[in-house]
Design a protein around this motif. Structure first.
Motif, PDB file in Angstrom:
ATOM      1  N   VAL A 252      41.521 143.468  26.000  1.00  0.00           N
ATOM      2  CA  VAL A 252      41.683 143.663  27.440  1.00  0.00           C
ATOM      3  C   VAL A 252      42.227 142.347  27.983  1.00  0.00           C
ATOM      4  O   VAL A 252      41.705 141.281  27.668  1.00  0.00           O
ATOM      5  CB  VAL A 252      40.333 144.004  28.117  1.00  0.00           C
ATOM      6  N   ALA A 262      35.735 142.832  33.483  1.00  0.00           N
ATOM      7  CA  ALA A 262      36.179 143.283  32.156  1.00  0.00           C
ATOM      8  C   ALA A 262      35.296 142.699  31.054  1.00  0.00           C
ATOM      9  O   ALA A 262      35.028 143.357  30.044  1.00  0.00           O
ATOM     10  CB  ALA A 262      37.637 142.893  31.943  1.00  0.00           C
ATOM     11  N   LEU A 303      45.220 146.332  26.796  1.00  0.00           N
ATOM     12  CA  LEU A 303      45.031 146.993  28.089  1.00  0.00           C
ATOM     13  C   LEU A 303      44.991 145.893  29.158  1.00  0.00           C
ATOM     14  O   LEU A 303      44.144 145.006  29.102  1.00  0.00           O
ATOM     15  CB  LEU A 303      43.717 147.788  28.121  1.00  0.00           C
ATOM     16  N   ILE A 342      36.977 150.677  33.971  1.00  0.00           N
ATOM     17  CA  ILE A 342      37.627 149.880  32.922  1.00  0.00           C
ATOM     18  C   ILE A 342      37.215 150.416  31.543  1.00  0.00           C
ATOM     19  O   ILE A 342      38.048 150.564  30.645  1.00  0.00           O
ATOM     20  CB  ILE A 342      37.282 148.380  33.063  1.00  0.00           C
ATOM     21  N   VAL A 346      39.545 151.657  28.457  1.00  0.00           N
ATOM     22  CA  VAL A 346      39.500 151.055  27.115  1.00  0.00           C
ATOM     23  C   VAL A 346      39.333 152.152  26.070  1.00  0.00           C
ATOM     24  O   VAL A 346      40.045 152.181  25.050  1.00  0.00           O
ATOM     25  CB  VAL A 346      38.335 150.035  27.005  1.00  0.00           C
TER      26      VAL A 346
END
Lengths: 359, 242
Positions: A252, A262, A303, A342, A346
């Motif tokens: 990420v 995150a 990501l 988030i 993912v």
């Protein structure tokens, strides 16, 4: 002696600036950075510096142009719409090679937008912002502690490279309070020689601070000097942070306050055995492109999460040069990506097929 | 017999880019003479405007910053606040000081910044090709008022010096001209006073100088000087305003 206090991000940047030897600050009210201007009004003038509440953002940025031309350590702060107004002056500061620190506590746009946090000034901060070929060094703190540490670093870098440095905070980081630890005895970064400063031409030839070069070859010459400087900065000043990246199959990529959210997601997924890591650029310019390129030789998926509709993701895509899939999730306008949003992105990315390699 | 008229030390030995009959050459020399006379060549810092005088730093042998259009007094504020012992002055045209830089002008004056301002009013934008300035007279033809300035559509010439005189932070406002030897000498005296005000830490002083632009007034240098003393002074009367 180390001291720990409970401070907001805005106050932390103010305290760091004063402790870094700030001599002159000019600012104009705008939310969500007002605590910083008020901190300067209260503290700077009592601690050997000069505070001016300017009549406009244009005046503030040009006041720091003048004070920096005189050789002083200078700073201004604002939030997105005000930073747009400063762009003319920032371009002049870049052209005249003046050291300066500029704080942007980003809020949502475009236009007046609202006062809630956003990261939608990434393009403006990292790609120039004003007219002409120039860059700022852009530092992205992700905590109150880093708001302090990177503001101090901003003054060091500004003097080291004769460049404007932007600390790119946001309304969330600026307003939230966390523990801040610093060494009370830590001296400001060492003063550097400024043989170009306007101090009166007593016993020497006059100095001129300008971004105007009437003869055509001279502008090109100045631009080549700037480009050489940017190459030097790009080779020396890249900074980033990695969490669980050693064996990550997926990364990420996020900066600033979004990276904090995150990180919580990455830790939770690690606990569930998912090989996910967090890559957090600390310098947005120079961008850690080389490190991302190296990572893309073993990390299969990226990501990018931002409080924008896709700005830093362009730099990530350029960095990995199409080797691996780069997906994106973003919100902007005051909405902050949540941990569950988030995590969903993912998991979606993890379950997607790998990008097919070209032969 | 000794030489009793020579180039001031604070004036560089170069040919200026100004047009024949332009007032800037006279004013640059006056500023340089005063810097010599007051012995401040080593402590004076000029802020050049955007406009015809944009490269004033090539003509004065002193430290100089070149400001963005209209921002000279913000730049000067920064320079002076961190070096209160230096003598900081701006040299600005009418477009720079009274149009795009109106806010910076009024607020630097209102803060009572200890600065000296030389405001060159030639009623026109020179560098960009003779467009209407805030100080263009009614009926005066310019590139952007081809049939003459009309109050109904362009408003009246801006008397910014009179406006500044209202502000408590301003210690001295004077309007002079460089259209005759007598007025040149008076301008010299007024600019010197404005520098001395700063040296005595009195505060904000401005000298507005009516100056010729033969090129964009479409007049000979002699007629341009006459136009100041016969026409311009009717709307912009000379003398001490404050």
């Amino acid at each position: 002696m180390k001291k720990t206090i409970l401070y907001s991000g805005n106050e932390a940047m103010g305290e760091a600036a004063i402790r870094a030897g700030l001599k002159f600050y000019a600012g104009y009210p705008i939310t969500p950075q007002n605590e910083l201007t008020a901190y300067m009004a209260d503290q700077l003038s009592q601690r050997g510096g000069i505070f001016i509440q300017s009549e406009s953002e244009l005046a503030a940025i040009n006041m720091i142009f003048g004070a920096s031309a005189a050789g002083a350590r200078v700073m201004t702060s604002s939030s997105s719409p005000g930073i747009s107004l400063k762009q003319e002056g920032i371009s002049y500061i870049a052209g005249a090679q003046l050291p300066a620190v500029i704080i942007n506590v980003m809020r949502a746009g475009p236009g007046l937008g609202n006062i809630w946090p956003a990261q939608s000034d990434y393009f403006q901060a990292t790609k120039g912002g004003g007219h002409g070929d120039y860059h700022l060094i852009v530092l992205a703190p992700a905590s109150v502690q880093e708001s302090f540490d990177l503001t101090r670093l901003a003054f060091e870098l500004a003097d080291r490279h004769r460049i404007a440095v932007m600390v790119l905070s946001d309304g969330l980081l600026g307003q939230m309070m966390e523990g801040l630890t610093f060494d009370e005895e830590l001296a400001p970064p060492a003063a550097v020689e400024k043989p170009w400063a306007l101090t009166g031409a007593s016993g020497r030839k006059p100095h001129v601070v300008c971004s105007l070069f009437m003869k055509r070859p001279d502008v090109e010459k100045n631009n080549l000097i700037l480009q050489k400087k940017y190459r030097r900065v790009a080779s020396r000043e890249v900074r980033y942070a990695e969490t669980f990246m050693d064996d990550a199959a997926m990364a990420v990529v996020a900066y600033g306050s979004v990276a904090r959210i995150a990180e919580a997601v990455v830790r939770r997924l690690r606990a569930k055995g998912k090989k996910v890591g967090l890559f957090r650029p600390v310098t947005l310019w120079p961008f850690p492109a080389k490190r991302l390129a190296d990572l893309s030789r073993r990390v299969k998926k990226f990501l990018v999460v931002e409080m924008s509709y896709g700005q830093m993701v362009e730099d990530v895509r350029l960095s990995v040069e199409g080797r691996e899939a780069v997906s994106f999730y973003g919100r902007s306008g005051g909405g902050v990506p949540t941990e569950s949003q988030i995590e969903r992105e993912v998991l979606k990315s993890l379950s997607a097929p790998l990008k097919r390699r070209r032969r | 017999m000794g030489k009793n008229y020579s180039r001031p030390q604070a004036l560089t030995d170069v040919v200026t880019h100004y047009c024949p009959g332009c007032g800037h050459g006279i004013l640059h020399r006056l500023v340089a003479e005063i810097i010599d006379e007051l012995g401040i060549r080593g402590s004076a810092i000029a802020v050049a405007p955007v406009g015809c005088a944009v490269v004033a730093y090539d003509y004065w042998d002193i430290d100089c910053a070149e400001a963005a259009h209209g921002r000279a007094l913000a730049v000067a504020t920064g320079l002076k606040r961190v070096q209160p012992d230096k003598i900081v002055f701006t040299y600005q045209g009418d477009g720079d000081l009274a149009a795009i830089g109106t806010a910076e002008t009024i607020h630097a004056a209102n803060r009572g910044e200890n600065l000296t301002v030389i405001f060159v009013n030639n009623a026109v934008y020179g560098m960009t090709g003779g467009q209407m300035a805030p100080t263009t007279l009614l009926s005066q033809k310019t590139a952007t008022t081809p049939r003459g300035r009309q109050a109904a559509t362009e408003g009246y010439p801006l008397k910014i010096s009179e406006m500044l005189a209202l502000l408590n932070g301003v210690v001295s406002v004077e309007r002079t001209a460089v259209s005759s030897p007598k007025e040149v000498l008076n301008t010299r005296r007024a600019i010197k006073d404005a520098f001395m005000n700063q040296m005595e830490r009195k505060g904000f002083s401005i000298v507005e100088v009516l100056s010729m632009c033969p090129t964009y007034w479409d007049k000979s240098p002699v007629d341009a000087a006459r136009w100041i003393s016969e026409e311009m002074v009717k709307y912009f009367p000379l003398g001490k305003i404050k």
